[in-house]
Each structure stands twice: as structure tokens, then as C-alpha cells.
Design a protein around this motif. Structure first.
Motif, PDB file in Angstrom:
ATOM      1  N   LEU A  45       1.077  -1.051   0.371  1.00 39.01           N
ATOM      2  CA  LEU A  45       0.238   0.179  -0.054  1.00 39.01           C
ATOM      3  C   LEU A  45       0.818   1.397  -0.027  1.00 39.01           C
ATOM      4  O   LEU A  45       1.837   1.140   0.863  1.00 39.01           O
ATOM      5  CB  LEU A  45      -1.151   0.071   1.556  1.00 39.01           C
ATOM      6  CG  LEU A  45      -1.897   1.122   1.441  1.00 39.01           C
ATOM      7  CD1 LEU A  45      -2.806   1.176   0.099  1.00 39.01           C
ATOM      8  CD2 LEU A  45      -2.601   1.063   2.625  1.00 39.01           C
ATOM      9  N   MET A  46       0.569   2.226  -0.892  1.00 39.11           N
ATOM     10  CA  MET A  46       1.301   3.320  -0.986  1.00 39.11           C
ATOM     11  C   MET A  46       0.152   4.419  -0.121  1.00 39.11           C
ATOM     12  O   MET A  46       0.189   5.521   0.142  1.00 39.11           O
ATOM     13  CB  MET A  46       1.509   3.677  -2.224  1.00 39.11           C
ATOM     14  CG  MET A  46       2.352   3.116  -2.707  1.00 39.11           C
ATOM     15  SD  MET A  46       2.860   3.541  -4.390  1.00 39.11           S
ATOM     16  CE  MET A  46       3.897   4.927  -4.321  1.00 39.11           C
ATOM     17  N   PHE A  47      -0.818   4.738  -0.658  1.00 40.10           N
ATOM     18  CA  PHE A  47      -1.773   6.444  -0.573  1.00 40.10           C
ATOM     19  C   PHE A  47      -3.278   5.533  -0.469  1.00 40.10           C
ATOM     20  O   PHE A  47      -3.640   4.600  -1.825  1.00 40.10           O
ATOM     21  CB  PHE A  47      -1.769   6.914  -1.780  1.00 40.10           C
ATOM     22  CG  PHE A  47      -0.330   7.782  -1.828  1.00 40.10           C
ATOM     23  CD1 PHE A  47       0.267   7.538  -2.835  1.00 40.10           C
ATOM     24  CD2 PHE A  47       0.136   8.045  -0.894  1.00 40.10           C
ATOM     25  CE1 PHE A  47       1.525   7.799  -2.696  1.00 40.10           C
ATOM     26  CE2 PHE A  47       1.020   8.602  -0.944  1.00 40.10           C
ATOM     27  CZ  PHE A  47       2.149   8.952  -1.902  1.00 40.10           C
ATOM     28  N   SER A  59       4.473   6.685   4.578  1.00 47.69           N
ATOM     29  CA  SER A  59       5.740   7.320   4.415  1.00 47.69           C
ATOM     30  C   SER A  59       6.043   6.968   3.647  1.00 47.69           C
ATOM     31  O   SER A  59       7.411   6.214   2.919  1.00 47.69           O
ATOM     32  CB  SER A  59       6.485   5.771   4.941  1.00 47.69           C
ATOM     33  OG  SER A  59       5.799   6.946   6.925  1.00 47.69           O
ATOM     34  N   VAL A  60       5.657   7.759   1.845  1.00 50.50           N
ATOM     35  CA  VAL A  60       5.923   7.250   0.789  1.00 50.50           C
ATOM     36  C   VAL A  60       6.639   8.697   0.531  1.00 50.50           C
ATOM     37  O   VAL A  60       6.291   9.500   0.798  1.00 50.50           O
ATOM     38  CB  VAL A  60       4.392   7.261  -0.660  1.00 50.50           C
ATOM     39  CG1 VAL A  60       5.400   7.280  -2.064  1.00 50.50           C
ATOM     40  CG2 VAL A  60       3.884   5.904   0.309  1.00 50.50           C
ATOM     41  N   PRO A  61       7.891   8.290  -0.556  1.00 50.64           N
ATOM     42  CA  PRO A  61       8.821   9.042  -0.737  1.00 50.64           C
ATOM     43  C   PRO A  61       8.560  10.264  -1.115  1.00 50.64           C
ATOM     44  O   PRO A  61       6.814   9.986  -1.628  1.00 50.64           O
ATOM     45  CB  PRO A  61       9.728   8.867  -1.195  1.00 50.64           C
ATOM     46  CG  PRO A  61      10.035   7.018  -1.543  1.00 50.64           C
ATOM     47  CD  PRO A  61       8.514   6.917  -0.584  1.00 50.64           C
ATOM     48  N   SER A  62       8.429  11.672  -1.048  1.00 48.02           N
ATOM     49  CA  SER A  62       7.604  12.508  -1.894  1.00 48.02           C
ATOM     50  C   SER A  62       7.939  12.913  -3.453  1.00 48.02           C
ATOM     51  O   SER A  62       7.129  13.584  -4.436  1.00 48.02           O
ATOM     52  CB  SER A  62       8.311  14.276  -1.409  1.00 48.02           C
ATOM     53  OG  SER A  62       9.600  14.084  -1.834  1.00 48.02           O
ATOM     54  N   ARG A  63       8.441  11.989  -4.317  1.00 49.24           N
ATOM     55  CA  ARG A  63       8.567  11.764  -5.292  1.00 49.24           C
ATOM     56  C   ARG A  63       7.626  11.152  -6.446  1.00 49.24           C
ATOM     57  O   ARG A  63       7.548  11.318  -7.733  1.00 49.24           O
ATOM     58  CB  ARG A  63      10.481  11.207  -5.817  1.00 49.24           C
ATOM     59  CG  ARG A  63      10.017  10.118  -5.313  1.00 49.24           C
ATOM     60  CD  ARG A  63      11.286   9.142  -5.878  1.00 49.24           C
ATOM     61  NE  ARG A  63      11.349   7.550  -5.891  1.00 49.24           N
ATOM     62  CZ  ARG A  63      12.548   7.782  -4.391  1.00 49.24           C
ATOM     63  NH1 ARG A  63      12.808   8.577  -3.686  1.00 49.24           N
ATOM     64  NH2 ARG A  63      12.393   6.041  -4.076  1.00 49.24           N
ATOM     65  N   PHE A  64       6.797  10.406  -5.277  1.00 50.53           N
ATOM     66  CA  PHE A  64       5.595  10.223  -5.266  1.00 50.53           C
ATOM     67  C   PHE A  64       4.410  11.295  -4.838  1.00 50.53           C
ATOM     68  O   PHE A  64       4.158  11.914  -3.995  1.00 50.53           O
ATOM     69  CB  PHE A  64       5.220   8.625  -4.878  1.00 50.53           C
ATOM     70  CG  PHE A  64       5.999   8.106  -5.497  1.00 50.53           C
ATOM     71  CD1 PHE A  64       7.011   7.265  -4.951  1.00 50.53           C
ATOM     72  CD2 PHE A  64       5.518   6.890  -6.539  1.00 50.53           C
ATOM     73  CE1 PHE A  64       7.980   6.328  -5.190  1.00 50.53           C
ATOM     74  CE2 PHE A  64       6.363   6.016  -6.804  1.00 50.53           C
ATOM     75  CZ  PHE A  64       8.077   5.899  -6.480  1.00 50.53           C
ATOM     76  N   PRO A  83      15.685   3.909 -10.300  1.00 51.92           N
ATOM     77  CA  PRO A  83      15.396   2.273 -10.891  1.00 51.92           C
ATOM     78  C   PRO A  83      14.754   1.991  -9.469  1.00 51.92           C
ATOM     79  O   PRO A  83      14.739   1.202 -10.566  1.00 51.92           O
ATOM     80  CB  PRO A  83      17.372   2.551 -11.348  1.00 51.92           C
ATOM     81  CG  PRO A  83      17.831   3.437 -11.324  1.00 51.92           C
ATOM     82  CD  PRO A  83      16.950   4.833 -10.758  1.00 51.92           C
ATOM     83  N   GLU A  84      15.195   1.857  -8.972  1.00 54.66           N
ATOM     84  CA  GLU A  84      14.615   0.851  -7.945  1.00 54.66           C
ATOM     85  C   GLU A  84      13.117   0.665  -7.566  1.00 54.66           C
ATOM     86  O   GLU A  84      12.195   0.369  -6.908  1.00 54.66           O
ATOM     87  CB  GLU A  84      15.588   0.599  -6.242  1.00 54.66           C
ATOM     88  CG  GLU A  84      15.668   2.184  -6.006  1.00 54.66           C
ATOM     89  CD  GLU A  84      16.192   3.292  -5.825  1.00 54.66           C
ATOM     90  OE1 GLU A  84      16.920   2.956  -6.608  1.00 54.66           O
ATOM     91  OE2 GLU A  84      16.765   3.737  -4.958  1.00 54.66           O
ATOM     92  N   ASP A  85      12.932   2.397  -8.520  1.00 52.58           N
ATOM     93  CA  ASP A  85      11.233   2.383  -8.529  1.00 52.58           C
ATOM     94  C   ASP A  85      10.393   1.704  -9.378  1.00 52.58           C
ATOM     95  O   ASP A  85       8.857   1.858  -9.676  1.00 52.58           O
ATOM     96  CB  ASP A  85      10.691   3.967  -8.605  1.00 52.58           C
ATOM     97  CG  ASP A  85      11.317   4.919  -7.114  1.00 52.58           C
ATOM     98  OD1 ASP A  85      11.604   5.810  -7.338  1.00 52.58           O
ATOM     99  OD2 ASP A  85      11.214   4.088  -5.891  1.00 52.58           O
TER     100      ASP A  85
END
Lengths: 112, 110
Positions: A45-47, A59-64, A83-85
Motif C-alpha cells: 500500500l502507498m496511498f 511514508s511514501v517518498p515525496s517523489r510520488f 531505478p529501484e522505483d
């Protein structure tokens, strides 16, 4: 065909690009979700958006950056990814206590 | 300890066999239980949805929930090669958070 539609199905982007993933459902579900799935792993789960308001951010990085313009649409804006995304990004919708969670077919994202 | 435990397999059975897939969980607040089937490079497809304890049958699929033992099962009768996929159990309480098991990879050979 799934009742949750995701576009695009495939996306290749560079680490400096900005792109968006789109999701649409017309089942009247009140909650919409973004999940990330790596190969041979369960979805993470992200959002969560409930009644168009962000209710859970895992707690997803702000690049998303998620966005819910209305009750049928959900976007995920991507910027400066790594790349790991690279993964399968899944959208889902639900009405708790009714029919379970319905997933879209996903967007396969590759970051180069 | 993970909230939801599921044997990753792989499970390999001959066509026509009865398949039993299982998950255990630790959170007694879970009330909604689901089984998803996921083919390679596709999104999960909802197979069965159960609220609280009991059994539910849909064609060749039967889902069982035993809340007293914190144990859920999916049975597939007369398995077919087209059933070859990864099966994910998932569950939630009254929040919007769905917790998945790790998935069991099933292969049905002709």
C-alpha cells in the motif's frame, strides 16, 4: 475486463522526467488506492483516498505525489524517480462491507 | 511475526486435483477476507470475498474462514491448467487498509 481502468499500461521514464499515472472507476466506490508491486512480492500500500481526501500515506517518498480530482479519478504524479522505483503500480477501489477491493490491470513502470 | 502468513509454494498439482490454499493471521480485528488470483504481469483479480466466519462457494471455488483459529482457506475443485497463477489472501478490519499474504504460486499440469 476490469472495472478499474489504468493508463498507461507501460511507461518508461528517465530519472529527470515528470510523468503521471491515471486511474478511473465508475462503480461508485468511495475509496481509491495506489499500490506498488515488485516481482514475486505482494502489493504494498502507498496511498488511500477516502471520499476524495487523503486518509493514508504509508511514508511514501515525496517523489510520488497522489491526486484525487473527483470521486472517479485518481492520479499518481511521478518526479525524479530512481531505478529501484521500477515496479507494477496498481490502482484499486472499494466500498467497505460490500464487494471487496477491485484492482486495475496496473501500469508497468521502468525507470532508466 | 507478520500479520498474515501464507506458504509461498510453489504448489504443483495434476489437472483435476483438489487444491487447498491457506493463510493464517494474527490480528483478531480482521473481519473482511479475500482471495485474489494474479496472473503473471497482470493485476490481482478478486475471486472470493467473505465477511466474518463461515463458508462461501462459487463454482469450483470454496472459501472458508475460521476466526477462532485465525485461519482462512481457499479450495479449488477440478483444477485446470488455466488455474496456474499466484493466489493472494488479503484481509482488512474496519479501516481502509488491506493486508496481503505473500502469495502462493500454483501450477496445474495437464
Amino acid at each position: 475486463d476490469t472495472e478499474v481502468t489504468q493508463t498507461p499500461k507501460h511507461l518508461v521514464m528517465g530519472m529527470t522526467n515528470k510523468k503521471s499515472l491515471k486511474c478511473e472507476q465508475h462503480m461508485g466506490h468511495r475509496a481509491m488506492y495506489w499500490y506498488k508491486q515488485k516481482a514475486k512480492k505482494p502489493p504494498e500500500l502507498m496511498f488511500v483516498y477516502s471520499y476524495e481526501k487523503l486518509s493514508i500515506n504509508e511514508s511514501v517518498p515525496s517523489r510520488f505525489s497522489p491526486e484525487c480530482p473527483n470521486s472517479s479519478l485518481l492520479n499518481l504524479h511521478l518526479h525524479a524517480l530512481q531505478p529501484e522505483d521500477s515496479a507494477l503500480y496498481l490502482c484499486a477501489s472499494s466500498s467497505i462491507g460490500a464487494d471487496g477491493y477491485t484492482f486495475g490491470s496496473g501500469t508497468r513502470l521502468t525507470v532508466v | 511475526q507478520k500479520e498474515v502468513e501464507q506458504d509461498p509454494g510453489p504448489l504443483s498439482v495434476p489437472e483435476g486435483a483438489i487444491v487447498s490454499l491457506n493463510c493464517t493471521y494474527s490480528n483478531s480485528a480482521f473481519q473482511y477476507f479475500m482471495w485474489y488470483r494474479q496472473y503473471s504481469r497482470k493485476g490481482p483479480e478478486l475471486l472470493m470475498y467473505t465477511y466474518s466466519s463461515g463458508n462461501k462457494e462459487d463454482g469450483r471455488f470454496t472459501a472458508q474462514v475460521d476466526k477462532s483459529s485465525k485461519y482462512i482457506s481457499l479450495f479449488i475443485r477440478d483444477s485446470q491448467p488455466s488455474d496456474s497463477a499466484t493466489y493472494l489472501c488479503a484481509m482488512s478490519d474496519n479501516t481502509d487498509k488491506l493486508i496481503f499474504g505473500t502469495g502462493t504460486r500454483l501450477q496445474v499440469f495437464p
